[in-house]
Design an enzyme around this catalytic site. Sequence first.
Site, PDB file in Angstrom:
ATOM      1  N   ASP A  51     -17.093   6.356   9.637  1.00 16.94           N
ATOM      2  CA  ASP A  51     -15.715   5.539   9.489  1.00 16.94           C
ATOM      3  C   ASP A  51     -14.657   6.516   9.531  1.00 16.94           C
ATOM      4  O   ASP A  51     -14.883   7.734   9.293  1.00 16.94           O
ATOM      5  CB  ASP A  51     -15.969   4.764   7.981  1.00 16.94           C
ATOM      6  CG  ASP A  51     -14.932   3.555   8.087  1.00 16.94           C
ATOM      7  OD1 ASP A  51     -15.461   2.401   8.235  1.00 16.94           O
ATOM      8  OD2 ASP A  51     -13.917   3.937   7.837  1.00 16.94           O
ATOM      9  N   ARG A  86       0.919  -1.351   0.102  1.00 19.41           N
ATOM     10  CA  ARG A  86      -0.008  -0.018  -0.104  1.00 19.41           C
ATOM     11  C   ARG A  86       0.854   1.280  -0.177  1.00 19.41           C
ATOM     12  O   ARG A  86       0.345   2.318  -0.616  1.00 19.41           O
ATOM     13  CB  ARG A  86      -1.035   0.053   1.411  1.00 19.41           C
ATOM     14  CG  ARG A  86      -1.925  -1.221   0.986  1.00 19.41           C
ATOM     15  CD  ARG A  86      -2.902  -1.127   2.127  1.00 19.41           C
ATOM     16  NE  ARG A  86      -3.847  -2.477   1.842  1.00 19.41           N
ATOM     17  CZ  ARG A  86      -5.005  -2.884   2.689  1.00 19.41           C
ATOM     18  NH1 ARG A  86      -5.049  -1.838   3.796  1.00 19.41           N
ATOM     19  NH2 ARG A  86      -5.563  -3.726   2.448  1.00 19.41           N
TER      20      ARG A  86
END
Length: 276
Positions: free
Chosen positions: A147, A34
């Site tokens: 979130d 990532r």
Amino acid sequence: MQLTTEDFKFICQFVYRTTGIVLNDSKREMLYRRLTRIIRERKLNSFAEYCQLLREHGEQEEDYFINAITTNLTSFFRENHHFEYLTSEELPALIKNKTVSANGKKRLRVWSSASSTGEEPYSIAITILEALKNELAQWDIKILATDIDSNVLAKGKTGIYDMNRIEEIPKKLKKSYFFQGSGKSSQSVKVHDKLKSTITFKHLNLLHDWPMKGPFDVIFCRNVIIYFDKKTQQELFSRYYEMLAPGGLLFLGHSENLGNYQQYFSNVGRTIFRKP
């Protein structure tokens, strides 16, 4: 590119400081993949350069970084026993026992605290609307979906999903709560407005202040606690406890438990806990 021990350690510390998420050596490969993508997007030459960017411009980079490294695995009616418990036990009890509030309606508040791309809060909304459909006009229903990842929140707000995401949902519910697209969008579905109208999507880092007032009748905190250390977990459980109405429910993920905080809740089902 080489991810040195020093750079890996710094990234882990940055993640912990900003999100409370604990990364260890088992996550090194995931982090490497990532971070490599981030470095390409930022047109940098090394992990060291990105670490320097975080040191100098950490606040500006924080949201982009968190969105890139967080995991967002979810599905409609994931861990379905929780929704079955709502249908068979909790919602019938609330229908029977809830009193009318000042606005002339019965109040129901639910928080999906790691809502990802929205499948969880929409599943909650479907469950509630199905259970209360004969008396919906008598209820004031609000579902808060939060979130830390702003990208997945944006996805949830659209309410648009690939057709294969709803394959396992019973046909009757598909017909009632989803519209199939046409033309180029024929392999996509959109959730019905009657679901969207019950849900508010908000960006929230669980380690920061919680601006909502509560109390909540039900809180979903599933498959997120496992990413925190024990100290942070206990702090979060304390805050969830305060946010729950007396008798309210806390749902955790399949591999999670309350640890020492279990003494303040009663266990009423598989990873289902009730505040006295």
